[in-house]
Design an enzyme around this catalytic site. Structure first.
Site, PDB file in Angstrom:
ATOM      1  N   ARG A 104       1.023  -1.225   0.228  1.00  0.00           N
ATOM      2  CA  ARG A 104       0.035   0.008   0.104  1.00  0.00           C
ATOM      3  C   ARG A 104       0.862   1.341  -0.027  1.00  0.00           C
ATOM      4  O   ARG A 104       1.673   1.194   0.584  1.00  0.00           O
ATOM      5  CB  ARG A 104      -0.908  -0.139   1.245  1.00  0.00           C
ATOM      6  CG  ARG A 104      -2.297  -0.437   1.023  1.00  0.00           C
ATOM      7  CD  ARG A 104      -3.168  -0.275   2.414  1.00  0.00           C
ATOM      8  NE  ARG A 104      -3.013   0.483   3.402  1.00  0.00           N
ATOM      9  CZ  ARG A 104      -3.501   0.836   4.454  1.00  0.00           C
ATOM     10  NH1 ARG A 104      -4.914   0.584   4.209  1.00  0.00           N
ATOM     11  NH2 ARG A 104      -2.986   1.125   5.543  1.00  0.00           N
ATOM     12  N   THR A 108      -1.046   7.497  -0.691  1.00  0.00           N
ATOM     13  CA  THR A 108      -2.210   7.488  -1.425  1.00  0.00           C
ATOM     14  C   THR A 108      -3.023   6.314  -0.765  1.00  0.00           C
ATOM     15  O   THR A 108      -4.381   6.241  -1.308  1.00  0.00           O
ATOM     16  CB  THR A 108      -2.232   7.315  -2.985  1.00  0.00           C
ATOM     17  OG1 THR A 108      -1.628   5.867  -3.130  1.00  0.00           O
ATOM     18  CG2 THR A 108      -1.059   8.216  -3.511  1.00  0.00           C
ATOM     19  N   ASP A 200      -0.219  -3.026  12.314  1.00  0.00           N
ATOM     20  CA  ASP A 200       0.508  -3.615  10.719  1.00  0.00           C
ATOM     21  C   ASP A 200       0.777  -4.837  11.055  1.00  0.00           C
ATOM     22  O   ASP A 200       1.643  -5.211  11.626  1.00  0.00           O
ATOM     23  CB  ASP A 200       1.814  -2.565  10.783  1.00  0.00           C
ATOM     24  CG  ASP A 200       2.250  -2.825   9.429  1.00  0.00           C
ATOM     25  OD1 ASP A 200       2.449  -3.936   8.823  1.00  0.00           O
ATOM     26  OD2 ASP A 200       2.328  -1.983   8.430  1.00  0.00           O
ATOM     27  N   ASP A 203       4.359  -6.041   9.687  1.00  0.00           N
ATOM     28  CA  ASP A 203       5.438  -5.634  10.727  1.00  0.00           C
ATOM     29  C   ASP A 203       5.202  -6.855  11.906  1.00  0.00           C
ATOM     30  O   ASP A 203       6.295  -7.299  12.606  1.00  0.00           O
ATOM     31  CB  ASP A 203       5.480  -4.416  11.343  1.00  0.00           C
ATOM     32  CG  ASP A 203       5.940  -3.230  10.106  1.00  0.00           C
ATOM     33  OD1 ASP A 203       6.600  -3.894   9.455  1.00  0.00           O
ATOM     34  OD2 ASP A 203       5.343  -2.260   9.970  1.00  0.00           O
TER      35      ASP A 203
HETATM   36  C1  PRP Z   1      -1.489  -4.610   4.421  1.00  0.00           C
HETATM   37  C2  PRP Z   1      -2.183  -5.757   4.392  1.00  0.00           C
HETATM   38  C3  PRP Z   1      -2.970  -5.751   3.022  1.00  0.00           C
HETATM   39  C4  PRP Z   1      -3.160  -4.311   2.967  1.00  0.00           C
HETATM   40  C5  PRP Z   1      -4.699  -3.943   3.361  1.00  0.00           C
HETATM   41  O1  PRP Z   1      -0.446  -4.609   3.740  1.00  0.00           O
HETATM   42  O2  PRP Z   1      -1.622  -6.979   4.583  1.00  0.00           O
HETATM   43  O3  PRP Z   1      -2.399  -6.439   2.115  1.00  0.00           O
HETATM   44  O4  PRP Z   1      -2.301  -3.540   3.836  1.00  0.00           O
HETATM   45  O5  PRP Z   1      -4.826  -2.686   3.174  1.00  0.00           O
HETATM   46  P1  PRP Z   1      -5.996  -2.102   2.131  1.00  0.00           P
HETATM   47  O6  PRP Z   1      -7.219  -2.916   2.462  1.00  0.00           O
HETATM   48  O7  PRP Z   1      -6.103  -0.711   2.464  1.00  0.00           O
HETATM   49  O8  PRP Z   1      -5.272  -2.232   0.584  1.00  0.00           O
HETATM   50  P2  PRP Z   1       0.836  -3.668   3.444  1.00  0.00           P
HETATM   51  O9  PRP Z   1       0.551  -2.699   2.365  1.00  0.00           O
HETATM   52  O10 PRP Z   1       1.094  -2.865   4.681  1.00  0.00           O
HETATM   53  O11 PRP Z   1       2.048  -4.562   3.092  1.00  0.00           O
HETATM   54  P3  PRP Z   1       2.930  -5.774   3.634  1.00  0.00           P
HETATM   55  O12 PRP Z   1       1.983  -7.012   4.049  1.00  0.00           O
HETATM   56  O13 PRP Z   1       4.157  -5.902   2.931  1.00  0.00           O
HETATM   57  O14 PRP Z   1       3.275  -5.329   5.198  1.00  0.00           O
HETATM   58  N1  URA Z   2      -2.651  -3.002   6.795  1.00  0.00           N
HETATM   59  C1  URA Z   2      -2.171  -3.467   8.240  1.00  0.00           C
HETATM   60  O1  URA Z   2      -1.313  -4.242   8.371  1.00  0.00           O
HETATM   61  N2  URA Z   2      -3.290  -3.137   9.290  1.00  0.00           N
HETATM   62  C2  URA Z   2      -4.304  -2.284   9.133  1.00  0.00           C
HETATM   63  O2  URA Z   2      -4.859  -1.986   9.984  1.00  0.00           O
HETATM   64  C3  URA Z   2      -4.524  -1.752   7.667  1.00  0.00           C
HETATM   65  C4  URA Z   2      -3.853  -2.338   6.829  1.00  0.00           C
END
Ligand code: PRP
Ligand code: URA
Length: 209
Positions: A104, A108, A200, A203
């Site tokens: 993400r 944005t 997160d 993380d």
């Molecule tokens: C997080 C989560 C989803 C996304 C959800 O990933 O694991 O993929 O955000 O958000 P959305 O519904 O608003 O799209 P992130 O982008 O943090 O990446 P990561 O899994 O690499 O930490």
């Molecule tokens: N991605 C995450 O990991 N946690 C949230 O709450 C939203 C997006």
């Protein structure tokens, strides 16, 4: 119309509460994600079709039931979706695993694709897209669209925690995709994080913060 299934089994609720707790260690968080996914997959596969086969026990020949129909493909959205793969593969050892890499954009909140590798026969499989968090729904909706663009027709989405905004987005974009969640939370905050959520997920799974 897409159906939202909320798995409120007491063990799932209990384990989700442990995942939410900010004092839960990376090791425990990872194990809980796997355990909850296994319990959810057990519920989500309740209606798999069966077929009859003849086998021979040490006592006699008999006709028994085995799972029929399409094979399963699991597609985690990288990277947090990886935390849900093992729970499904332990239940369905023949499942093949594809990967879609999305992150993400922090400004944005829009998903950006960086990787996609699917089983060659993905279009013939029931595909379970897995990601712990369904926040705005942008990542899940984009991942589902990538799969459809590559010929997949039978797709389900499985998340641990969802926001109403994410559910509405996926149901609007993909009315043919059922959604399975362990918890439907209240809302998103100004940073598009789920409230109360668990923070997160990536993380916390990988100990990167
Ligand atoms: C997080 C989560 C989803 C996304 C959800 O990933 O694991 O993929 O955000 O958000 P959305 O519904 O608003 O799209 P992130 O982008 O943090 O990446 P990561 O899994 O690499 O930490
Ligand atoms: N991605 C995450 O990991 N946690 C949230 O709450 C939203 C997006």
């Amino acid at each position: 119309m897409s159906t939202l299934h909320i798995f409120d089994h007491p063990l799932i609720c209990h384990k989700i509460t442990m995942m939410r707790d900010k004092n839960t260690t990376t090791k425990d968080f990872r194990e809980l994600a796997e355990e909850i996914t296994l319990l959810m997959a057990y519920e989500a596969t309740r209606n798999l079709p069966l077929k009859e086969v003849e086998i021979e026990t040490p006592i006699c020949k008999t006709v028994c039931k085995t799972v029929a129909g399409r094979s399963i493909g699991v597609v985690p959205i990288l990277r947090a979706g990886l935390g849900m793969v093992e729970g499904i593969v332990r239940l369905v050892p023949n499942a093949k695993v594809g990967h879609i890499g999305l992150y993400r954009d922090p400004e944005t909140h829009e998903p950006v694709e960086y990787y996609c590798k699917l089983p060659v026969d993905a279009q013939d499989r029931t595909i379970l897209v897995v990601d712990p968090m369904l926040a705005t729904g942008g990542s899940a909706s984009a991942a589902i669209q990538f799969l459809k663009d590559r010929g997949c027709k039978d797709i389900k989405l499985m998340n641990l925690i969802a926001a109403p905004e994410g559910v509405a987005r996926v149901q609007k974009d993909h009315p043919d995709v059922d959604i399975y969640v362990a918890s439907l939370d209240e809302r998103l905050n100004d940073h598009a994080y789920i409230v109360p959520g668990l923070g997160d997920a990536g993380d916390r799974l990988f100990g990167t913060k």
